[in-house]
Structure formats: structure tokens, C-alpha cells
Enzyme design. Sequence first.
Site, PDB file in Angstrom:
ATOM      1  N   SER A  54       0.837  -1.196   0.000  1.00 46.87           N
ATOM      2  CA  SER A  54       0.000   0.000   0.000  1.00 46.87           C
ATOM      3  C   SER A  54       0.878   1.255   0.000  1.00 46.87           C
ATOM      4  CB  SER A  54      -0.964  -0.045   1.191  1.00 46.87           C
ATOM      5  OG  SER A  54      -1.963   0.934   1.076  1.00 46.87           O
ATOM      6  N   ASP A  78      -9.839  -3.992  -4.962  1.00 46.94           N
ATOM      7  CA  ASP A  78      -9.032  -2.941  -4.334  1.00 46.94           C
ATOM      8  C   ASP A  78      -9.091  -1.716  -5.231  1.00 46.94           C
ATOM      9  OD1 ASP A  78      -7.185  -1.352  -3.041  1.00 46.94           O
ATOM     10  OD2 ASP A  78      -5.459  -2.617  -3.502  1.00 46.94           O
ATOM     11  N   HIS A  92      -7.716  -5.280  -0.510  1.00 47.14           N
ATOM     12  CA  HIS A  92      -6.588  -4.502  -0.023  1.00 47.14           C
ATOM     13  C   HIS A  92      -6.202  -4.968   1.387  1.00 47.14           C
ATOM     14  CE1 HIS A  92      -4.118  -0.824  -0.217  1.00 47.14           C
ATOM     15  NE2 HIS A  92      -4.302  -0.778   1.092  1.00 47.14           N
TER      16      HIS A  92
END
Length: 323
Positions: free
Chosen positions: A168, A264, A294
Site C-alpha cells: 500500500s 481494491d 486490499h
Amino acid sequence: MPIPLKTRAFWAVYHRLEWAPVMQQPADKVRAASNLRRRMLRLPGMSPITGGRARGVAVEDSSFALVDGTVLPLRIYRPEAAPAAPRPVVVNFHGGGWVSGDPRQSEWWASSVAAQAGVVVVSVDYRLAPEHPFPTPAEDCYATTEWVVAHADEVGVDATRLAVMGDSAGGNLAAVVSLMARDRGGPAIALQVLIYPSTDISREYPSEHENATAPILQLADHRNVPGLYLSGERRDPADPYVSPLCAADHSGLPRALVQTAEFDLLRDQGIAYADALGAAGVEVEQTTYAGAVHGYISLPGVVPAAGPALAEAVRAIRSALRP
């Protein structure tokens, strides 16, 4: 394939408990919300969801000082078996939208990579926005990578076999560190492992609306975070050290593994970055995990794709860092 039932069940419960989503908070409330999330994820009952430390891995908490005296904590994962020679090293950057998180949230992933790839993983607790906006988190991560290379004997690693890794916002930072190393003549990075990375906050992508209310990361989070991260004087979202996809040139960057999740909102950014690397002649592998959401590396107990994703990352690291 649809989102697995156990993923949806986890999110239904967690979403109700997290009454103040961290990345949707105003600047003055982010830290309190982040600390609350940290405590929730460390409750004893969460370990079947977040995974445990891999067997055969020793963990060491350490630190180092920047030139201005700032001390950055490190969490080092090291296979317990005595190596015949210094092991390769992977510098890891945690996720959390640049505003939350710490190395412990990816303990399962980092320790498993260390155990299965036979490497030392060094995770840094870099400073967070909004108290420390861009470029501080990126510069902290680059400084950590430089420090690990300069102190390889002290850390007990072979710095000629170096990779960076992150998920991320941490995937963003791994990509940015790779850019910085190329631009500044810095450490020779053999591989960048980018897990559902944020690569461009200057534009919108179709997956942002397709997965606007998907589990873990939602459009409200995604839209609020840039204002927290870019709260200082340098506010250009197209700065390549903020949005690496916006770099004018992607040639000469390290080999890359880019993983994305089907459900995501950052999916299309990761795919676009892999395409840009490939177009620039960089060797790149890109996998989109079906049914995944995610944050899967922090939720191996409820996201089945975490296991295959780990296996793929281990293969890439072993291949790139072999003697």
C-alpha cells in the site's frame, strides 16, 4: 470470483467496531484513531486473523539515528539457522496511508519472507503524516536503505544482495526509494516488491469507483489521505516521489514484482505502474489476485490469496538475490 465469505464476515464485524476510520479523520484526530486501530489489531483474539510470527525466525528491535539526530526504530527478522555466509537483505516499509501503521502489522508477512526466502528483513518505523508530511516518510525510508547498506557488517547482511518491499503506502515508498536510489546514485537495489501499491494520487482510475466500498480501503479513505500526506509546503501530487507513475523516465529501475488485489481501489494504479516499468525495459512480473482485497498481507487468516501471494514474493526474492 467473489470476495470470500470469511473476508466479508471479518469486514462486517470490523467495520462496525472501527467507529473512527483512521484515514477519514481530520489531521488533529488521526493519531488517536491510529492508536486505537493498533490496539484493536493486537488483541489476543486477532492472531488467527492477522497471522503469527513464522517459526524459526528471531526478531530483534533496534534503531539508528539520522544525521539530524532523529532516531528511527527498526524491527529485524532473521532466520535462526546459522548461515554459511551473510544473508541477503530486504528493507520493508509498512502500509497505512502514510499516516498510520507500524512494522508489527506485517509481522506474518515479513517473518514468513525471512523464513522462506532465507533473507534478513529490516522493517523501519518511519515517521508519519500529518505530523511529518511529505517528504519525511519517503526520506526516512531512503535513509534507512542507505544505513542498512553502510552498516551491513553490523546488521549481519550482504548488502550487495538488496531488495526493497512494501504494501500500500509502503509499496509506494518502496517504488519511491527505488527512484531515489537511481536518481541519486544510491544503493544498488536488485528487486522492488510492490504489494497493492499506491503509485499515482494525481489522477483517478476506474478501480477507484468500481471498488469504492470494498473492504479495508474505501474511496472516502483514498480521497482524504492526500491532504494529510501533502500538508506541508510541497503539495504537488504529481511529484514523482509522491506518485512514482508520474516520473518522466522509468528506465534503469530495479526488477519488480507488482501484486494487486481484484477488489481494491488501488488495483489499476499498480497495473499501470507495472506497464510503465515494462515499457521502459524493466523486468517486471504483475499478478492480480482474484477475490483478494486490499491489505491481504496483514490478514492472512481471512484472505485466502495471502498464501499464494507470499509464495510468489518468496520466489521472486530468492531469484533476484541468489548468489
